[in-house]
Design a protein around this motif. Sequence first.
Motif, short mmCIF file in Angstrom:
data_model
loop_
_atom_site.label_atom_id
_atom_site.label_comp_id
_atom_site.label_asym_id
_atom_site.label_seq_id
_atom_site.Cartn_x
_atom_site.Cartn_y
_atom_site.Cartn_z
N ASN A 1 -8.23 2.12 3.20
CA ASN A 1 -7.80 3.42 2.70
C ASN A 1 -8.19 4.53 3.67
OD1 ASN A 1 -6.93 2.53 -0.12
ND2 ASN A 1 -9.06 1.84 -0.07
N GLU B 1 -9.64 -3.75 -9.48
CA GLU B 1 -10.54 -3.35 -8.39
C GLU B 1 -11.93 -3.93 -8.66
OE1 GLU B 1 -10.90 0.78 -6.45
OE2 GLU B 1 -12.61 0.67 -7.81
N VAL C 1 -2.96 -3.73 3.97
CA VAL C 1 -3.38 -4.72 2.98
C VAL C 1 -3.54 -6.07 3.67
CG1 VAL C 1 -2.82 -5.87 0.80
CG2 VAL C 1 -2.02 -3.53 1.21
N VAL D 1 -7.91 -3.70 0.92
CA VAL D 1 -7.07 -2.53 1.22
C VAL D 1 -7.88 -1.52 2.02
CG1 VAL D 1 -5.63 -0.71 0.25
CG2 VAL D 1 -5.84 -2.90 -0.96
N SER E 1 -1.00 6.91 -3.19
CA SER E 1 -2.37 6.44 -3.37
C SER E 1 -2.43 5.34 -4.44
CB SER E 1 -3.31 7.60 -3.74
OG SER E 1 -3.53 8.42 -2.62
N PRO F 1 -3.96 4.55 0.87
CA PRO F 1 -4.08 3.20 1.43
C PRO F 1 -3.12 3.00 2.59
CG PRO F 1 -2.92 3.15 -0.66
CD PRO F 1 -3.44 4.54 -0.50
N TYR G 1 0.87 4.73 0.61
CA TYR G 1 0.04 5.79 1.21
C TYR G 1 0.22 7.12 0.49
CZ TYR G 1 -1.86 8.89 4.84
OH TYR G 1 -2.57 9.84 5.51
N PHE H 1 -1.64 0.84 -5.22
CA PHE H 1 -1.48 -0.54 -4.79
C PHE H 1 -0.44 -1.17 -5.71
CE2 PHE H 1 -2.84 -5.00 -5.48
CZ PHE H 1 -2.84 -5.48 -4.18
N THR I 1 -11.34 -1.38 -0.05
CA THR I 1 -11.35 -1.80 -1.45
C THR I 1 -11.00 -3.28 -1.56
OG1 THR I 1 -10.56 0.40 -2.09
CG2 THR I 1 -10.41 -1.33 -3.75
N MET J 1 -9.30 4.61 -4.14
CA MET J 1 -8.21 4.15 -3.29
C MET J 1 -7.30 5.34 -2.98
SD MET J 1 -6.08 0.65 -3.79
CE MET J 1 -5.57 1.10 -5.45
N ALA K 1 0.85 -1.19 0.00
CA ALA K 1 0.00 0.00 0.00
C ALA K 1 0.89 1.24 0.00
CB ALA K 1 -0.90 0.01 1.23
#
Length: 245
Positions: free
Chosen positions: A213, A231, A202, A211, A172, A199, A169, A174, A219, A196, A167
Amino acid sequence: TSVDISDPNNLVVRDTLTSAALDGAWDISIVGGFAYIKTRDSGLLLVVDISDPDNLIERGSVGVGGGEGGLIASGNFAYVGSAGQLVVVDVSDPDNPIVRDTLAVTSPYGLDVVGDFVYVTRFSSPGRLTIVDVSDPDNVVQRGFVDNASMNSASGIAVSGNYAYVAGYGASSFTVVDISDPDSPTWETSLATANMINPRKVYISGDYAYVANYGGTLTAIDISDPSNPVEEKFIGVANAVDVSV
């Protein structure tokens, strides 16, 4: 706090443990009848006996350094990210956990462990995934690493098979990393969607990655083909920071 979830429509608090040592509790990992808790402010790893959910008991503790790094426990060891290092703690004696070794790692945050390897994300830019060989707990060794902007401020990580799912962060996104060669992990692909945002964690279950977020959603991502994550669904969850299935 222990919560009885046997009836999902009627969650019941069974016990709560209060302790000054728990101030700033940041992360938790559970193995068998013990919960291992890392504190951000006091810089401790605490062992809590949870074998009786109606009587939680604080056992031993050891200093590991503060900060917002993560924690993962496996077998007789707990691995802690804190203050620029990965700390290996022997928890075979719950009343006397002992630091066995440390390894310098910049901004360690998310952790996962599979077999003889600990996977560590870096919460900075560019994002990094580092693989650490912990087969000898008294001499842990860094193996390979991979940097990628899609993992900026990498927070959560989950490993399944030959892949690590990260993830990012700050980015943003994956990200999927091929870890089949621990000395040379490689970026496989990344996924970014409007649902997402930031995030944090996970969790992998079967062919799906879930995930959390912080931007306000949970998600579900189909990872049946790791080179092409998709997704599937999302739901609104305010300020989501963790997930488990």
